[in-house]
Design a protein around this motif. Structure first.
Motif: not given
Length: 58
Positions: A41-49
């Motif tokens: 979540v902290l390092e790749r928020m766009e990917g998580v979304l």
């Protein structure tokens, strides 16, 4: 359409056994569970979304 439960977890929050018990319970209610690590979540928020969006498209 089943509801989606999004869990953000740290490495020490729960054991795999506890996660499995919780997931089984939530799925028995007709819920789908997806988990992400805090680091994701902290390092790749766009990917998580994007991953969450993909789950919602199912």
């Amino acid at each position: 359409m089943p509801a989606l439960v999004v869990q953000i977890k740290c490495a020490t929050a729960y054991t795999q056994k506890e996660d499995a018990i919780r997931q089984e319970f939530l799925e028995s209610l007709g819920l789908q569970v997806v988990r992400f690590r805090n680091e994701d979540v902290l390092e790749r928020m766009e990917g998580v979304l994007q991953d969450i969006s993909a789950w919602l498209q199912r």
